[in-house]
Design an enzyme around this catalytic site. Structure first.
Site, mmCIF file in Angstrom:
data_model
loop_
_atom_site.group_PDB
_atom_site.id
_atom_site.type_symbol
_atom_site.label_atom_id
_atom_site.label_comp_id
_atom_site.label_asym_id
_atom_site.label_seq_id
_atom_site.Cartn_x
_atom_site.Cartn_y
_atom_site.Cartn_z
ATOM 1 N N ASP A 103 68.760 43.969 -28.111
ATOM 2 C CA ASP A 103 68.235 43.149 -29.206
ATOM 3 C C ASP A 103 68.787 42.623 -30.247
ATOM 4 O OD1 ASP A 103 67.815 45.510 -30.122
ATOM 5 O OD2 ASP A 103 65.608 44.959 -30.314
ATOM 6 N N GLY A 121 66.893 57.232 -29.956
ATOM 7 C CA GLY A 121 66.115 59.233 -29.520
ATOM 8 C C GLY A 121 66.640 59.392 -28.470
ATOM 9 N N GLU A 158 57.774 57.861 -19.505
ATOM 10 C CA GLU A 158 58.672 57.958 -20.797
ATOM 11 C C GLU A 158 57.690 59.178 -21.788
ATOM 12 O OE1 GLU A 158 61.364 55.929 -24.471
ATOM 13 O OE2 GLU A 158 59.100 55.108 -23.258
ATOM 14 N N ASP A 211 62.327 47.422 -23.320
ATOM 15 C CA ASP A 211 61.531 48.386 -24.186
ATOM 16 C C ASP A 211 60.404 47.378 -24.429
ATOM 17 O OD1 ASP A 211 60.744 50.842 -24.463
ATOM 18 O OD2 ASP A 211 61.926 50.907 -26.265
ATOM 19 N N ALA A 253 60.082 51.041 -32.223
ATOM 20 C CA ALA A 253 58.619 52.012 -31.977
ATOM 21 C C ALA A 253 58.944 50.350 -30.375
ATOM 22 C CB ALA A 253 57.253 51.398 -32.282
#
Length: 371
Positions: free
Chosen positions: A246, A218, A122, A271, A306
């Site tokens: 989530d 992103g 990534e 993630d 994050a």
């Protein structure tokens, strides 16, 4: 002859629908047969049996980060397996090339051992304007030689890489060049951490990209005059959209919209970072300091998301209970679709001959066992 085990009185989630009062027989690590009705074997008391989850994008879990060591990867894989993930693609965040190459070597070791499917870079060829929790100091302009160095460090076990297709280097290399090189090397090219316009994303797809990294996050958003990467990807039937289900990265109605926009083309991912399963506190994601509060992981400095503290088991459960998807759809997005992305024909469904990667869920859709 291999010893067989038969599970009975279960609800099986199969490609053709739910089998009530089902039975499933396993022998030699494979599904030998399945059916409906009474059978002799281990009575599961009405539990759900789903195919094991396949996570295309995970950075750590259980207190262990993939950027730390080979053993940390091993421990994080064990943590996620207990939550239903039976096949793992390990993701590496942006870091200096030498660190990425070292971590790619750990991934190669564990992939050759059979513990994981391989690795996912990534970064570092991502857009500064959409770097999210990636270390901006380590981002790099597209460079074909540097990409080759990283792929070689992975010894053929790198299965996926995220690229911002709009990037251009002063040496003439472009994000599109990297996508073409990945495809030529048999690596899945994903579009992500990108400020690409609709047209630039289309160019990336035409160059061979077949995945969108954590859709909506992103990247340039969906706007009625600037449709961006999501709409470009939705128009290509071979492109799959990663979704972090989530309730933080994507609102539940957005997940429902994605299911309508690209039916059968979502891949649930976690993630997840090392904080997953540990709790609130401060952590490191590569070189970036992360603060977790109420289960949400954000950069301590900027507050940018994050990664997550999600497990695949929770992603599937909330897809049904909170988003409102049928369990067959949730199962497909956690297993069959990611298997298809990776070209894995031996797993992802409850079908005779497939690997016996199974997950048992209780009435509340919580993972109770990964046999």
């Amino acid at each position: 002859m291999a010893t067989s085990t038969t599970y009975t009185n279960a609800r099986l989630v199969t490609p053709s629908g739910i089998v009530e009062n089902g039975w499933l027989r396993v022998a030699g690590g494979r599904i030998e047969a399945l059916g409906e009705g009474p059978a002799e074997g281990r009575d599961l008391g009405g539990a759900w049996i789903l195919p094991g989850f396949i996570d295309l994008h995970v950075h750590g879990g259980g207190g262990h980060s993939a950027m730390t060591s080979r053993e940390a990867i091993r421990e994080s894989v064990a943590f996620h397996r207990a939550h239903g993930t039976t096949s793992t693609l390990v993701s590496l965040v942006t870091a200096p090339l030498e660190r990425l190459a070292e971590a790619a070597g750990w991934i190669a070791d564990l992939a050759e051992e059979g513990l994981i499917l391989g690795g996912h870079f990534e970064g570092p060829f991502l857009a500064h304007s959409r770097c999210g929790a990636q270390n901006p100091a380590a981002l790099r302009a597209p460079d074909r030689k540097e990409l080759r160095l990283l792929l070689d460090a992975g010894r053929g076990t790198i299965r996926q890489a995220t690229i911002a297709p709009e990037l251009v280097n002063t040496n003439g290399d472009t994000g599109l060049d990297l996508i073409r090189d990945l495809v030529a090397d048999g690596v899945i090219a994903a579009i992500g951490h990108t400020d690409a316009t609709y047209e630039q994303a289309q160019a990336g797809i035409e160059a061979g990209a077949r995945l969108v990294t954590h859709v909506f996050n992103g990247m340039r958003g969906l706007h009625h005059r600037e449709p961006g990467p999501l709409l470009a990807a939705s128009e290509h039937p071979d492109v799959v959209l990663e979704a972090i289900n989530d309730g933080v990265h994507l609102n539940d109605p957005v997940v429902r919209m994605l299911d309508r926009l690209a039916p059968g083309r979502l891949a649930f991912i976690t993630d997840a970072i090392d904080a997953t399963g540990i709790g609130d506190g401060e952590y490191l994601l590569g070189a970036m300091r992360v603060r977790v509060a109420d289960g949400q992981a954000r950069l301590a400095d900027s507050g940018a998301l994050a990664g997550s503290t999600l497990t695949m088991g929770d992603a599937v459960r909330r897809a049904v209970r909170d988003v409102g998807l049928p369990i067959e759809t949730a199962s497909r997005y956690a297993s069959a679709v990611p298997a298809r992305v990776l070209g894995l024909t031996d797993r992802g469904t409850l079908t005779p001959g497939a690997r016996a990667d199974l997950v048992f869920l209780d009435e509340d859709l919580r993972v109770t066992e990964v046999p």
